[in-house]
Design an enzyme around this catalytic site. Structure first.
Site, mmCIF file in Angstrom:
data_model
loop_
_atom_site.group_PDB
_atom_site.id
_atom_site.type_symbol
_atom_site.label_atom_id
_atom_site.label_comp_id
_atom_site.label_asym_id
_atom_site.label_seq_id
_atom_site.Cartn_x
_atom_site.Cartn_y
_atom_site.Cartn_z
ATOM 1 N N LYS A 233 0.851 -1.199 0.000
ATOM 2 C CA LYS A 233 0.000 0.000 0.000
ATOM 3 C C LYS A 233 0.887 1.250 0.000
ATOM 4 O O LYS A 233 2.127 1.133 0.173
ATOM 5 C CB LYS A 233 -0.901 -0.023 1.232
ATOM 6 C CG LYS A 233 -0.139 0.062 2.538
ATOM 7 C CD LYS A 233 -1.035 -0.205 3.742
ATOM 8 C CE LYS A 233 -0.204 -0.137 5.002
ATOM 9 N NZ LYS A 233 -0.930 -0.585 6.186
ATOM 10 N N TYR B 143 16.648 32.330 1.370
ATOM 11 C CA TYR B 143 15.626 33.282 1.822
ATOM 12 C C TYR B 143 15.846 33.682 3.280
ATOM 13 O O TYR B 143 16.193 32.835 4.106
ATOM 14 C CB TYR B 143 14.235 32.654 1.740
ATOM 15 C CG TYR B 143 13.714 32.451 0.337
ATOM 16 C CD1 TYR B 143 13.498 33.538 -0.516
ATOM 17 C CD2 TYR B 143 13.397 31.175 -0.119
ATOM 18 C CE1 TYR B 143 13.001 33.343 -1.794
ATOM 19 C CE2 TYR B 143 12.890 30.969 -1.397
ATOM 20 C CZ TYR B 143 12.695 32.061 -2.221
ATOM 21 O OH TYR B 143 12.200 31.872 -3.481
HETATM 22 C C1 LIG Z 1 -0.183 -1.667 6.705
HETATM 23 C C2 LIG Z 1 -0.802 -2.928 7.144
HETATM 24 C C3 LIG Z 1 -0.026 -4.065 7.352
HETATM 25 C C4 LIG Z 1 1.490 -4.055 7.222
HETATM 26 O O1 LIG Z 1 2.058 -3.303 8.268
HETATM 27 P P1 LIG Z 1 3.652 -3.244 8.466
HETATM 28 O O2 LIG Z 1 3.837 -2.592 9.784
HETATM 29 O O3 LIG Z 1 4.179 -2.386 7.374
HETATM 30 O O4 LIG Z 1 4.139 -4.628 8.379
HETATM 31 C C5 LIG Z 1 -0.671 -5.234 7.706
HETATM 32 N N1 LIG Z 1 -2.013 -5.262 7.853
HETATM 33 C C6 LIG Z 1 -2.797 -4.192 7.659
HETATM 34 C C7 LIG Z 1 -4.260 -4.296 7.826
HETATM 35 C C8 LIG Z 1 -2.216 -2.985 7.308
HETATM 36 O O5 LIG Z 1 -2.986 -1.909 7.132
#
Ligand SMILES: *Cc1c(COP(=O)(O)O)cnc(C)c1O
Length: 386
Positions: free
Chosen positions: A36, A275
């Protein structure tokens, strides 16, 4: 063409991180690679293509929009999973292309059934359970009825998984809350078992869960930040390294972000740089200008605070970060000239700039600074970083 800066992804680093993660996950559970936020700023297409070449075969994104973009990059057969936002035409698209998604409320459950019926397909859903995060998820009390709806609609719904998400497994201070979540997740699984229907993969852990919460791996682990070579926070890094007697970081940074020196000039003693009057040279100084400003993801909070690497040495940012450029002090660095590489994140000549020191801010900001790297910066894969 004519790029101001470039982001390079190291195949060597990602290969090492994947091996590290797989070792921790073990043979049983599946690994889902979380991409993501534009693959945490690394570039979703370039990063996921590389990860797939290195054997990753399941990817999770937040939204249908991200899934749509990623789908074009993935070879056939890779699993694609939407953890958050999917609705309307996006949901129809997901059902049509066998992209699985979380269902955490009745409205989406009905929508999934309708969409699958209309398309003569089976929707692949993960039932998200509320265990203590208080964001999204079915309450335990709703679960029996939800499962009954799934059972009755078995022709149009496949429960591909049942899941929840930890609300801060990276910090010991959340220990009791995390324990409560584990307990409620177990209760949810017991409810599903009593309903006597297949519920696909059970999954709960993110990176911090994998590292800090024994017994949270179940059938699948959703790992994001570790892939990129960062820890969820420093506490987690210290805990892990201490427990395993490690003195060096087993993770490798995948990202390297660089630009070039655009010009070099001399400032007399007493001269103000850029600046206003935020920085005054105490002695004659050599200043390199780099065409990299807050418009390109180089935060204004790094004014008089950040560093870049030029000729393998740290050059401090002097003055305010401008929209399109920064000025750095190269007084002590021999021979700096126009065209020299300037590293904003990553290594050069044995030195390195981490995102944390790039930001010099709290741990959580690793996630934020990375994901704010503009999508327009070109990403490319290299064998390894220098
Ligand atoms: C972002 C996310 C993860 C992964 O998290 P990390 O800390 O980057 O491993 C896993 N599950 C959900 C639902 C998330 O939103």
């Amino acid at each position: 063409m004519f790029n101001v800066s470039t982001i390079e992804l190291s195949a060597e680093a990602l290969r090492a991180n994947l091996a590290f993660i797989r070792h921790l996950v073990g043979k049983g559970p599946a690994l889902c690679t979380v991409v993501k936020g534009n693959a945490y700023g690394h570039g979703i297409g370039t990063f996921s293509g590389l990860a797939q070449d290195l054997g990753a075969d399941r990817f999770a994104v937040y939204s249908a929009a991200e899934a749509y973009e990623l789908k074009q990059q993935l070879h056939n057969g890779a699993g694609l999973y939407i953890m958050g936002d999917v609705d309307g035409p996006g949901l129809d698209w997901a059902v049509k292309h066998d992209v699985s998604f979380n269902v955490f409320e009745r409205a989406r459950l009905s929508q999934a059934i309708k969409s699958a019926q209309a398309q003569g397909k089976r929707a692949l859903i993960h039932l998200e359970v509320e265990t203590g995060m208080h964001r999204t998820g079915f309450a335990l009390e709703e679960l029996p009825q939800v499962l009954e709806t799934c059972r009755l609609n078995g022709a149009t719904l496949e429960v591909a998984g049942i899941c929840s998400h930890f609300a801060g497994a990276e910090s010991r201070s959340n220990h009791l809350r995390i324990q409560g979540q584990q307990k409620r997740f177990k209760e949810a699984l017991a409810v599903a078992e009593r309903a006597g229907m297949p519920i696909g993969r059970r999954h709960l852990a993110c990176s911090a869960g994998l590292l800090n919460v024994p017994g949270s791996l179940y059938d699948m682990v959703r790992v994001g930040i570790l892939h990129y070579g960062f820890w969820p926070n420093d506490e987690t890094r210290l805990r892990f390294c201490h427990a395993h007697g490690l003195t060096t970081d087993p993770l490798k940074r995948v990202i390297r972000w660089w630009s070039r020196v655009m010009s070099v000039s001399t400032v007399p003693a007493g001269g103000f740089i850029g600046y206003g009057n935020s920085f005054q040279a105490q002695a004659p100084a050599r200043i390199a200008t780099i065409p990299m400003g807050y418009a390109y993801g180089y935060s204004r909070s790094l004014s008089n605070a950040g560093h870049v690497l030029v000729r393998g040495q740290k050059a401090p940012v002097r003055g305010i970060v401008n929209m399109n450029c920064i000025t750095v002090d190269v007084t002590g660095i021999d021979g700096v000239e126009k065209g020299d590489e300037a590293v904003l994140i990553g290594s050069q000549g044995g030195n390195s700039i981490s995102v944390a020191s790039f930001g010099d801010l709290s741990d959580q900001l690793n996630y934020e600074l990375l994901t704010r790297l503009p999508a327009a910066i070109p990403r490319m894969v290299v064998d390894k970083h220098p």
